[in-house]
Design a protein around this motif. Structure first.
Motif, PDB file in Angstrom:
ATOM      1  N   PRO A 114      43.530  41.730  52.837  1.00  0.00           N
ATOM      2  CA  PRO A 114      42.442  42.240  52.005  1.00  0.00           C
ATOM      3  C   PRO A 114      42.318  41.448  50.698  1.00  0.00           C
ATOM      4  O   PRO A 114      43.289  40.861  50.236  1.00  0.00           O
ATOM      5  CB  PRO A 114      42.872  43.688  51.733  1.00  0.00           C
ATOM      6  N   GLY A 115      41.119  41.488  50.138  1.00  0.00           N
ATOM      7  CA  GLY A 115      40.871  40.784  48.868  1.00  0.00           C
ATOM      8  C   GLY A 115      39.404  40.381  48.801  1.00  0.00           C
ATOM      9  O   GLY A 115      38.645  40.876  47.978  1.00  0.00           O
ATOM     10  N   ARG A 123      37.911  44.590  51.754  1.00  0.00           N
ATOM     11  CA  ARG A 123      39.080  45.470  51.825  1.00  0.00           C
ATOM     12  C   ARG A 123      39.680  45.520  53.226  1.00  0.00           C
ATOM     13  O   ARG A 123      40.733  46.126  53.431  1.00  0.00           O
ATOM     14  CB  ARG A 123      38.708  46.878  51.356  1.00  0.00           C
ATOM     15  N   GLU A 135      35.727  43.107  47.381  1.00  0.00           N
ATOM     16  CA  GLU A 135      36.210  44.481  47.556  1.00  0.00           C
ATOM     17  C   GLU A 135      37.700  44.630  47.248  1.00  0.00           C
ATOM     18  O   GLU A 135      38.280  45.661  47.554  1.00  0.00           O
ATOM     19  CB  GLU A 135      35.986  44.949  49.006  1.00  0.00           C
ATOM     20  N   GLY A 136      38.314  43.607  46.687  1.00  0.00           N
ATOM     21  CA  GLY A 136      39.750  43.674  46.461  1.00  0.00           C
ATOM     22  C   GLY A 136      40.126  43.239  45.057  1.00  0.00           C
ATOM     23  O   GLY A 136      39.290  42.740  44.305  1.00  0.00           O
ATOM     24  N   GLN A 141      45.986  42.186  45.237  1.00  0.00           N
ATOM     25  CA  GLN A 141      45.862  42.249  46.705  1.00  0.00           C
ATOM     26  C   GLN A 141      45.677  40.852  47.293  1.00  0.00           C
ATOM     27  O   GLN A 141      46.270  40.514  48.315  1.00  0.00           O
ATOM     28  CB  GLN A 141      44.612  43.056  47.070  1.00  0.00           C
TER      29      GLN A 141
END
Ligand code: ZN
Ligand code: FE
Length: 257
Positions: free
Chosen positions: A111-112, A115, A149-150, A154
């Motif tokens: 994830p990063g 997600r 989204e991260g 992460q």
């Protein structure tokens, strides 16, 4: 297992895995059905699997059309992408294994960028061969994906998993972004001789309109600023000794580059 790169859209690569004996193929992140179908017709191969890395449209755009044409194929993706990948039937977690053409890939949860992003790694069959890493928009040649989204922590954790693979691993990332990535890399790691040399090589390759993907992970470890959060020069640029902070600051600089 033969790997065929198919350029698609503006700067995407779709990767076709081909087993010429069984006349079957699998596709990683089909952005567009046209190049996939014409290559399958040329190979006279049956498409048995779609391996998606994440849900972005330029990675799943052709899922529906390919399912219509090959109704028996299986669609693989990350478990956290449930509901976001058209036709997904297999929901993968970190450490899971998937098979194609007598080869087994290990799944990494990375994830990063999103997600739910996953990567697929086929280890070498014999020690002198390369391993094959399909990492979508997580690791790029000379760069890494944006953090949509991260968090930086992460992403560092995800990239650490990929960085731990052998130097002799081919990095099959989903975009031809290398030249611009290296242009940025030089601004944050200007004294790196390996990076300067790579920039010259990649510049020449792009002038000849050659693909710079796949790259080698050993080269990425030496030249990609997004795998070098613990390197002194990058920490100097970021003005911190904290690895995650170093990554976060360099990533922010790239967003504004
Ligand atoms: Zn993406
Ligand atoms: Fe993408």
């Amino acid at each position: 297992m033969e790997i065929i790169s198919l350029p698609a859209l503006a700067d995407n690569y779709i990767f076709l895995l081909h087993d010429s004996q069984k006349k079957i193929a699998a596709v990683i992140d089909p952005a567009d059905h046209k190049p996939v179908i014409s290559k399958l017709e040329q190979l006279q191969a049956d498409l048995v699997a779609i391996f998606n890395t994440h849900h972005h449209h330029d990675h799943i755009g052709a899922n529906q059309k390919l399912i219509e044409k090959f109704p028996n194929l299986k669609v693989y993706g990350g478990i956290e992408d449930r509901g976001r990948i058209p036709g997904q039937q297999v929901f993968l977690q970190d450490g899971d294994r998937v098979e194609f053409a007598n080869r087994t890939a290990k799944v990494f949860f990375v994830p990063g960028h999103t997600r739910a992003h996953i990567a697929y790694y086929f280890p070498p069959v014999t020690p002198d061969e390369t391993g094959e890493l399909f990492c979508g928009d997580t690791l790029f040649a000379g760069g890494c994906g944006r953090l949509f989204e991260g968090t930086p922590a992460q992403m560092v954790n995800s990239l650490s998993k990929l960085r731990a693979l052998p130097d002799h691993t081919r990095v099959w990332c989903a975009h031809e972004y290398t030249l611009n990535n290296l242009r940025f890399a030089l601004t944050v790691d200007s004294q790196n001789n390996d990076l300067q040399k790579r920039f010259q090589e990649v510049t020449a390759m792009r002038q000849r309109q050659e693909a710079t993907v796949p790259s080698l992970l050993g080269v990425e470890k030496k030249t990609n600023p997004f795998l070098r959060w613990d390197n002194y020069s990058l920490q100097l640029t970021a003005q911190t000794h904290d690895p995650v902070q170093t990554f976060a600051i360099i990533r922010k600089m790239k967003d504004q580059f």
